[in-house]
Structure formats: C-alpha cells, structure tokens
Scaffold this motif. Structure first.
Motif, mmCIF file in Angstrom:
data_model
loop_
_atom_site.group_PDB
_atom_site.id
_atom_site.type_symbol
_atom_site.label_atom_id
_atom_site.label_comp_id
_atom_site.label_asym_id
_atom_site.label_seq_id
_atom_site.Cartn_x
_atom_site.Cartn_y
_atom_site.Cartn_z
ATOM 1 N N MET A 1 0.839 -1.180 0.000
ATOM 2 C CA MET A 1 0.000 0.000 0.000
ATOM 3 C C MET A 1 0.881 1.240 0.000
ATOM 4 N N LYS A 2 0.373 2.287 -0.575
ATOM 5 C CA LYS A 2 1.066 3.572 -0.574
ATOM 6 C C LYS A 2 0.193 4.582 0.156
ATOM 7 N N PHE A 3 0.852 5.570 0.768
ATOM 8 C CA PHE A 3 0.145 6.606 1.502
ATOM 9 C C PHE A 3 0.702 7.962 1.132
ATOM 10 N N ARG A 4 -0.140 8.980 1.194
ATOM 11 C CA ARG A 4 0.280 10.357 0.951
ATOM 12 C C ARG A 4 0.151 11.111 2.265
ATOM 13 N N LYS A 5 1.135 11.908 2.583
ATOM 14 C CA LYS A 5 1.093 12.717 3.795
ATOM 15 C C LYS A 5 0.010 13.782 3.648
ATOM 16 N N LYS A 6 -0.820 13.912 4.680
ATOM 17 C CA LYS A 6 -1.887 14.907 4.651
ATOM 18 C C LYS A 6 -1.295 16.310 4.638
ATOM 19 N N PRO A 7 -1.888 17.206 3.866
ATOM 20 C CA PRO A 7 -1.381 18.589 3.896
ATOM 21 C C PRO A 7 -1.718 19.243 5.230
ATOM 22 N N VAL A 8 -0.709 19.734 5.894
ATOM 23 C CA VAL A 8 -0.858 20.345 7.206
ATOM 24 C C VAL A 8 -0.075 21.652 7.217
ATOM 25 N N VAL A 9 -0.656 22.690 7.779
ATOM 26 C CA VAL A 9 0.060 23.955 7.951
ATOM 27 C C VAL A 9 0.693 23.938 9.337
ATOM 28 N N ILE A 10 1.988 24.185 9.383
ATOM 29 C CA ILE A 10 2.711 24.199 10.660
ATOM 30 C C ILE A 10 3.320 25.582 10.877
ATOM 31 N N GLU A 11 3.723 25.832 12.111
ATOM 32 C CA GLU A 11 4.501 27.029 12.432
ATOM 33 C C GLU A 11 5.938 26.579 12.650
ATOM 34 N N ALA A 12 6.881 27.397 12.206
ATOM 35 C CA ALA A 12 8.290 27.057 12.374
ATOM 36 C C ALA A 12 9.110 28.330 12.470
ATOM 37 N N ILE A 13 10.260 28.202 13.131
ATOM 38 C CA ILE A 13 11.208 29.305 13.253
ATOM 39 C C ILE A 13 12.591 28.720 12.996
ATOM 40 N N ARG A 14 13.419 29.450 12.284
ATOM 41 C CA ARG A 14 14.764 28.956 11.975
ATOM 42 C C ARG A 14 15.726 29.370 13.085
ATOM 43 N N TYR A 15 16.472 28.402 13.587
ATOM 44 C CA TYR A 15 17.485 28.672 14.605
ATOM 45 C C TYR A 15 18.761 29.094 13.896
ATOM 46 N N THR A 16 19.137 30.351 14.051
ATOM 47 C CA THR A 16 20.308 30.888 13.358
ATOM 48 C C THR A 16 21.509 31.072 14.268
ATOM 49 N N GLY A 17 21.348 30.785 15.522
ATOM 50 C CA GLY A 17 22.392 30.995 16.505
ATOM 51 C C GLY A 17 21.761 31.644 17.715
ATOM 52 N N VAL A 18 22.563 31.921 18.711
ATOM 53 C CA VAL A 18 21.972 32.411 19.949
ATOM 54 C C VAL A 18 22.712 33.628 20.472
ATOM 55 N N ASN A 19 21.926 34.575 20.920
ATOM 56 C CA ASN A 19 22.360 35.689 21.755
ATOM 57 C C ASN A 19 21.143 36.003 22.606
ATOM 58 N N VAL A 20 21.220 36.939 23.509
ATOM 59 C CA VAL A 20 20.117 37.167 24.450
ATOM 60 C C VAL A 20 18.801 37.495 23.748
ATOM 61 N N PRO A 21 18.751 38.459 22.805
ATOM 62 C CA PRO A 21 17.459 38.737 22.150
ATOM 63 C C PRO A 21 16.923 37.542 21.363
ATOM 64 N N LEU A 22 17.809 36.826 20.664
ATOM 65 C CA LEU A 22 17.350 35.676 19.881
ATOM 66 C C LEU A 22 16.894 34.546 20.778
ATOM 67 N N LEU A 23 17.587 34.305 21.883
ATOM 68 C CA LEU A 23 17.168 33.253 22.803
ATOM 69 C C LEU A 23 15.756 33.531 23.299
ATOM 70 N N ALA A 24 15.469 34.787 23.623
ATOM 71 C CA ALA A 24 14.126 35.155 24.073
ATOM 72 C C ALA A 24 13.096 34.879 22.972
ATOM 73 N N LYS A 25 13.466 35.106 21.740
ATOM 74 C CA LYS A 25 12.563 34.858 20.607
ATOM 75 C C LYS A 25 12.254 33.360 20.473
ATOM 76 N N TYR A 26 13.266 32.514 20.591
ATOM 77 C CA TYR A 26 13.061 31.066 20.507
ATOM 78 C C TYR A 26 12.243 30.571 21.703
ATOM 79 N N GLU A 27 12.548 31.096 22.880
ATOM 80 C CA GLU A 27 11.808 30.691 24.077
ATOM 81 C C GLU A 27 10.348 31.114 23.986
ATOM 82 N N GLN A 28 10.085 32.277 23.427
ATOM 83 C CA GLN A 28 8.707 32.726 23.260
ATOM 84 C C GLN A 28 7.974 31.799 22.285
ATOM 85 N N PHE A 29 8.630 31.386 21.220
ATOM 86 C CA PHE A 29 8.018 30.495 20.249
ATOM 87 C C PHE A 29 7.664 29.146 20.883
#
Length: 85
Positions: free
Chosen positions: A1-29
C-alpha cells in the motif's frame, strides 16, 4: 500500500544561533525556557520533544507540530517537506 502525507500547515522558526534577544525569541516560540549547550564550539538549543530532548543546531528549523509539540528539523528535510504559505 502507498500513503500520501496529509497537507498540514505548521509554524516554524529557523534557529540561526543564539544571543540574548534571539534566545528570548526562541523561548517565546516554544513557550518555555530553553537550555543552550556548547557542542564542539557550536551553540545548540535543547528542544524538549515528545521523545525527550533533541538538539537544534544553527540552520535547523524548530517546528510546532499539529498537537502543539515542538521538535527540530534539519534544513534539507524541511525544504523537502514544507513549502511557505
């Protein structure tokens, strides 16, 4: 049998590295305090997942799943799986 993944909308954020403002942004997400780890002189984030803690390296995406869970995803897998909406 074959299956197709259901289309789903997700939220995502790219981790580009860390400093205090960015860490707060990732933690908020994610909605909680995140731990930063030095892995071979690369600052990585520990992401709590349903399977335990996983590491997000710079360039990885942090995805919020359909049930509100979070997990990191490598950029090549993200690009092959998701399109911007």
């Amino acid at each position: 049998m074959k299956f197709r993944k259901k289309p789903v909308v997700i939220e995502a954020i790219r981790y580009t590295g860390v400093n205090v403002p960015l860490l707060a942004k990732y933690e908020q997400f994610v909605g909680q305090t995140l731990e930063v780890r030095d892995r071979d002189n690369v600052l990585c984030l520990l992401i709590p997942t349903l399977e335990g803690e996983m590491t997000a390296s710079p360039g990885d995406w942090i995805i919020k799943g359909v049930k509100g869970e979070f997990y990191p995803c490598k950029p090549d897998i993200f690009a092959a799986t998701y399109d911007p909406v």
